[in-house]
Design an enzyme around this catalytic site. Structure first.
Site, PDB file in Angstrom:
ATOM      1  N   ASP A 110       0.860  -1.190   0.000  1.00 12.66           N
ATOM      2  CA  ASP A 110       0.000   0.000   0.000  1.00 12.66           C
ATOM      3  C   ASP A 110       0.897   1.241   0.000  1.00 12.66           C
ATOM      4  O   ASP A 110       1.725   1.411   0.898  1.00 12.66           O
ATOM      5  CB  ASP A 110      -0.902  -0.007   1.248  1.00 12.66           C
ATOM      6  CG  ASP A 110      -2.274   0.613   0.992  1.00 12.66           C
ATOM      7  OD1 ASP A 110      -3.291  -0.055   1.259  1.00 12.66           O
ATOM      8  OD2 ASP A 110      -2.299   1.751   0.482  1.00 12.66           O
ATOM      9  N   ASP A 132      -2.953   4.841  -2.448  1.00 16.35           N
ATOM     10  CA  ASP A 132      -4.003   5.421  -1.620  1.00 16.35           C
ATOM     11  C   ASP A 132      -4.411   6.797  -2.139  1.00 16.35           C
ATOM     12  O   ASP A 132      -3.558   7.642  -2.424  1.00 16.35           O
ATOM     13  CB  ASP A 132      -3.487   5.542  -0.182  1.00 16.35           C
ATOM     14  CG  ASP A 132      -4.575   5.889   0.801  1.00 16.35           C
ATOM     15  OD1 ASP A 132      -4.483   6.947   1.437  1.00 16.35           O
ATOM     16  OD2 ASP A 132      -5.542   5.103   0.890  1.00 16.35           O
ATOM     17  N   GLU A 187      -6.388   3.998  -5.995  1.00 13.02           N
ATOM     18  CA  GLU A 187      -7.674   4.243  -5.344  1.00 13.02           C
ATOM     19  C   GLU A 187      -8.088   5.661  -5.728  1.00 13.02           C
ATOM     20  O   GLU A 187      -7.326   6.607  -5.479  1.00 13.02           O
ATOM     21  CB  GLU A 187      -7.582   4.122  -3.826  1.00 13.02           C
ATOM     22  CG  GLU A 187      -8.930   4.315  -3.121  1.00 13.02           C
ATOM     23  CD  GLU A 187      -8.802   4.738  -1.674  1.00 13.02           C
ATOM     24  OE1 GLU A 187      -9.710   4.387  -0.895  1.00 13.02           O
ATOM     25  OE2 GLU A 187      -7.804   5.413  -1.313  1.00 13.02           O
ATOM     26  N   HIS A 190     -11.230  -2.669   3.467  1.00 13.88           N
ATOM     27  CA  HIS A 190     -11.092  -2.235   4.873  1.00 13.88           C
ATOM     28  C   HIS A 190     -11.843  -0.934   5.144  1.00 13.88           C
ATOM     29  O   HIS A 190     -11.926  -0.495   6.291  1.00 13.88           O
ATOM     30  CB  HIS A 190      -9.609  -2.024   5.185  1.00 13.88           C
ATOM     31  CG  HIS A 190      -9.015  -0.975   4.322  1.00 13.88           C
ATOM     32  ND1 HIS A 190      -8.850  -1.129   2.961  1.00 13.88           N
ATOM     33  CD2 HIS A 190      -8.624   0.275   4.598  1.00 13.88           C
ATOM     34  CE1 HIS A 190      -8.359  -0.015   2.455  1.00 13.88           C
ATOM     35  NE2 HIS A 190      -8.211   0.861   3.432  1.00 13.88           N
ATOM     36  N   ASP A 191     -12.400  -0.307   4.102  1.00 15.66           N
ATOM     37  CA  ASP A 191     -13.175   0.940   4.252  1.00 15.66           C
ATOM     38  C   ASP A 191     -14.666   0.719   4.042  1.00 15.66           C
ATOM     39  O   ASP A 191     -15.446   1.672   4.109  1.00 15.66           O
ATOM     40  CB  ASP A 191     -12.721   1.967   3.203  1.00 15.66           C
ATOM     41  CG  ASP A 191     -11.353   2.557   3.500  1.00 15.66           C
ATOM     42  OD1 ASP A 191     -10.707   3.029   2.543  1.00 15.66           O
ATOM     43  OD2 ASP A 191     -10.932   2.521   4.676  1.00 15.66           O
TER      44      ASP A 191
HETATM   45  O1  TEU Z   1      -9.545   5.822   1.766  1.00 14.91           O
HETATM   46  C1  TEU Z   1      -9.955   6.936   1.075  1.00 14.91           C
HETATM   47  C2  TEU Z   1     -11.387   7.194   1.232  1.00 14.91           C
HETATM   48  O2  TEU Z   1     -11.940   7.870   0.468  1.00 14.91           O
HETATM   49  C3  TEU Z   1     -12.105   6.537   2.316  1.00 14.91           C
HETATM   50  O3  TEU Z   1     -11.514   6.740   3.491  1.00 14.91           O
HETATM   51  C4  TEU Z   1     -13.434   7.202   2.427  1.00 14.91           C
HETATM   52  O4  TEU Z   1     -13.285   8.340   3.132  1.00 14.91           O
HETATM   53  C5  TEU Z   1     -14.399   6.367   3.100  1.00 14.91           C
HETATM   54  O5  TEU Z   1     -14.025   5.914   4.236  1.00 14.91           O
HETATM   55  C6  TEU Z   1     -14.805   5.274   2.257  1.00 14.91           C
HETATM   56  O6  TEU Z   1     -16.155   5.388   2.119  1.00 14.91           O
HETATM   57  C7  TEU Z   1      -8.144   5.673   1.855  1.00 14.91           C
HETATM   58  C8  TEU Z   1      -7.862   4.451   2.709  1.00 14.91           C
HETATM   59  O7  TEU Z   1      -8.387   3.332   2.072  1.00 14.91           O
HETATM   60  C9  TEU Z   1      -8.494   4.699   4.054  1.00 14.91           C
HETATM   61  O8  TEU Z   1      -8.421   3.559   4.886  1.00 14.91           O
HETATM   62  C10 TEU Z   1      -7.779   5.864   4.695  1.00 14.91           C
HETATM   63  O9  TEU Z   1      -8.438   6.188   5.879  1.00 14.91           O
HETATM   64  C11 TEU Z   1      -7.807   7.076   3.765  1.00 14.91           C
HETATM   65  O10 TEU Z   1      -7.510   6.787   2.419  1.00 14.91           O
HETATM   66  C12 TEU Z   1      -6.721   8.040   4.192  1.00 14.91           C
HETATM   67  O11 TEU Z   1      -5.470   7.481   3.928  1.00 14.91           O
END
Ligand code: TEU
Length: 608
Positions: free
Chosen positions: A111, A219, A276, A351-352
């Site tokens: 990542d 990311d 992403e 994970h999000d």
């Molecule tokens: O996520 C980006 C992101 O857009 C998500 O966090 C979004 O805000 C939401 O949670 C999803 O619906 C990336 C990573 O995957 C996330 O874990 C991090 O928190 C974020 O960037 C910041 O690095």
């Protein structure tokens, strides 16, 4: 910087490993601890499970961040890009993981978090140490002077909202300026306009590629180029002083210059990349990133599907969605990539995101297994590279409705409750209950409960029985776990193994074949045809309902009913041949049971 490469439409789909790959995503803190005393997973824990991951049929592993971090945002706040987070292990453990993966002919995707660092990173500590030209690190981050309103009150430079709530600017009393943080204040944004930042990131990328990393998941990579002048964002939420700035920092003017800079290095190492990209959906813009000849990214994660049940200005505000809408999103991206020789990154979980069974189907006990298998069919047989998120392969679901916020750990959810709900709706019990319901439906913690390896030991085999995991294990682990499923031919695990193997076995159809969505208006089922050519094709039909439905088989698909069913998630034969004339004339209808999935394959004329 780099002269931008122009786009010439390529001829024919070029075949390559990452298009045929099945990728397994690991969230290190919740996967497997090798030591009984660790509240989180470890790198040696991951290494101990590589045979399991390989046995599923996944050949590439993407690890969420494992680098040094104060873990404010679970590793997406990196304090040292060349060191391993001590809670996860050592550089030797990491080297051993890479060796063991490569020994199994598996690939490793790291990542890459370079839109921001942790505020504990040496770069930021130096940057905030003093203002002015004397500090060569000052301009490594985005600092701006304060504004003062008519009452002389100090205000941030603009009205940008942070993704974790509140202003996206943090005042630094020491140097009397604000710094930008699109996420938490402890995640200051790097200034990619500064060539020193760009070359520091490039050398870090080379550092890991030289250590054997095979590629990167990048990311929020479309956030690294911001709109010059950082103007105010348009007002989309009149109730808040802070507004979503996505239009002003998504795919900024120098993004593709920066991506080509990284792309040139990756090409040198024949390395893989997936970006992403929240908020991206415009075909022209997307193809600039994934166009075959652009040499920027191999594929991107778009958010259109995983944003279907939330409002733009606040993902936790409920939004009803229709199956027609879902099919529209799938058709758009399938057609876009096939038309432009791009490539899709297919995912329903990460994970999000909450668990897909709970979100898109049903986690009711009587439907859970059928739902898991139906969604496996839906995801793995589209055109693109499928990503399977840890626990998805055994049908893990959202946290129990009984869990109160004290069991939640995610900064995004907890900030939303503390800074928005308890501030703006302090007296509104009804709104608070709606939000608590939405956290249970969409909160990121739903995808972060520990992996459920066995049903006997107190922590499901994730860590030692005497250790309190960083997040509680889902209480249904006693029934839903790897041990119960690994040798059960009717399990969710075995079904995933079968569908991923089918994807590779018939790759001309399921990897490189065309895609045609059927019945786009239907509100009960999803059906599409994948075809390599006129004679080698497949019909994939799935019910998204928890009750029996009837699906009228379109004219052009009736011939499939004469073909054998290659994959199904109900034991016995589908009840679907009624009303089908042998010659396929006359209307045919299939009776689909709750969350039924069927795959008919016609290869080289009716196969036996
Ligand atoms: O996520 C980006 C992101 O857009 C998500 O966090 C979004 O805000 C939401 O949670 C999803 O619906 C990336 C990573 O995957 C996330 O874990 C991090 O928190 C974020 O960037 C910041 O690095």
């Amino acid at each position: 910087m780099f002269p931008l490469k122009e786009s010439q439409p390529p001829t024919g789909i070029h075949r390559t490993w990452w298009k045929e790959s099945n990728i397994y995503q690991i969230y290190p803190s919740s996967f497997q601890s090798h030591s009984p005393n660790s509240p989180t997973g470890t790198i040696r824990g991951i290494t101990s499970r590589l045979s399991y991951i390989q046995s599923l049929g996944t050949d590439t592993v993407w690890l969420c961040p494992i680098l040094a971090s104060p873990q404010i945002d679970m590793g997406y706040d990196i304090s040292d890009y060349r060191d391993i987070h001590e809670g996860y292990g050592t550089m030797e453990d990491h080297d051993e993981l890479i060796r063991e993966l490569h020994a199994r002919k598996m690939k490793y995707v790291m990542d890459l978090v370079v839109n921001h660092t942790s505020d504990q990173h040496e770069w930021f500590k130096k940057s905030r140490s003093s203002r002015g030209k004397g500090n060569e690190y000052r301009d490594w981050y985005i600092w701006r002077p304060a504004k003062y309103d008519k009452d002389g009150q100090r205000q941030p430079p603009n009205n940008w909202l942070s993704y974790f709530g509140g202003s996206a600017w943090q005042w630094d009393a020491m140097t009397q300026e604000y710094y930008l943080h699109l996420f938490a204040p402890s995640q200051p944004d790097l200034n990619w306009e500064n060539p020193s930042v760009v070359s520091a990131v490039h050398s870090m990328i080379r550092f890991w590629l030289d250590r054997g990393v095979d590629g990167f998941r990048m990311d929020v990579i479309n956030f690294i180029s911001k709109e010059p002048g950082l103007p105010n964002a348009p007002v989309s939420d009149p109730t808040s002083p802070w507004q979503s700035p996505i239009a002003l920092h998504s795919c900024g003017p120098r993004l593709h210059e920066f991506l080509q800079g990284i792309g040139t290095i990756l090409k040198e190492y024949d390395a893989f990349s997936v970006g992403e990209m929240p908020g991206v959906g415009d075909e022209k813009e997307v193809m600039k990133s994934v166009g075959q000849e652009r040499e920027e990214l191999n594929m991107i994660f778009h958010f259109e599907l995983v944003s279907i049940d939330g409002q733009t200005q606040d993902k936790f505000l409920p939004r009803n969605w229709t199956l027609q809408e879902l099919k529209g999103i799938i058709s758009k991206w399938q057609a876009m990539m096939l038309r432009n020789h791009g490539w899709n990154a297919l995912y329903l979980e990460n994970h999000d995101q909450p668990r897909s069974i709970s979100r898109f189907a049903s986690d009711a006990p009587e439907y859970r297994k059928f739902s898991a298998k139906m969604l496996a069919t839906f995801l793995a047989l589209q055109s693109g590279t499928p990503y399977i998120y840890q626990g998805q392969e055994i049908g893990q679901i959202n946290v129990p409705r009984s869990w109160a916020l004290d069991k939640y750990r995610d900064i995004e959810t907890l900030n939303h409750w503390r800074d928005k709900v308890l501030v703006e709706y302090a007296e509104d019990k009804e709104f608070q209950d709606i939000m608590l319901r939405e956290y249970r439906k969409k909160g990121r913690d739903n995808g972060r409960t520990p992996m459920q390896w066995d049903g006997k030991s107190r922590n499901a085999g994730f860590t030692g029985e005497e250790t309190q995991p960083w997040m509680d294990v889902h209480p249904d682990y006693t029934e839903w776990n790897v041990e119960n499923q690994i040798n059960d031919p009717d399990s969710v695990f075995s079904y995933w193994k079968t569908v991923l193997a089918l994807r590779k076995e018939l790759k001309d159809i399921f990897v490189y074949g065309d895609f045609e969505m059927l019945d786009p208006e239907g509100e009960q089922s999803v059906a599409f045809i994948r075809s390599a050519d006129e004679r080698n094709k497949a019909l994939v039909v799935m019910s998204f309902k928890d009750y029996e439905t009837e699906w009228r088989v379109p004219e052009g698909a009736t011939s499939f009913l004469q073909c054998p069913v290659k994959l199904k998630n109900y034991e016995d034969e589908p009840q679907s041949r009624q009303g089908g004339g042998a010659e396929g004339g006359g209307s045919s209808a299939m009776i689909l049971r709750p969350f039924e999935a069927l795959v008919y394959v016609s290869s080289g004329g009716n196969s036996d």
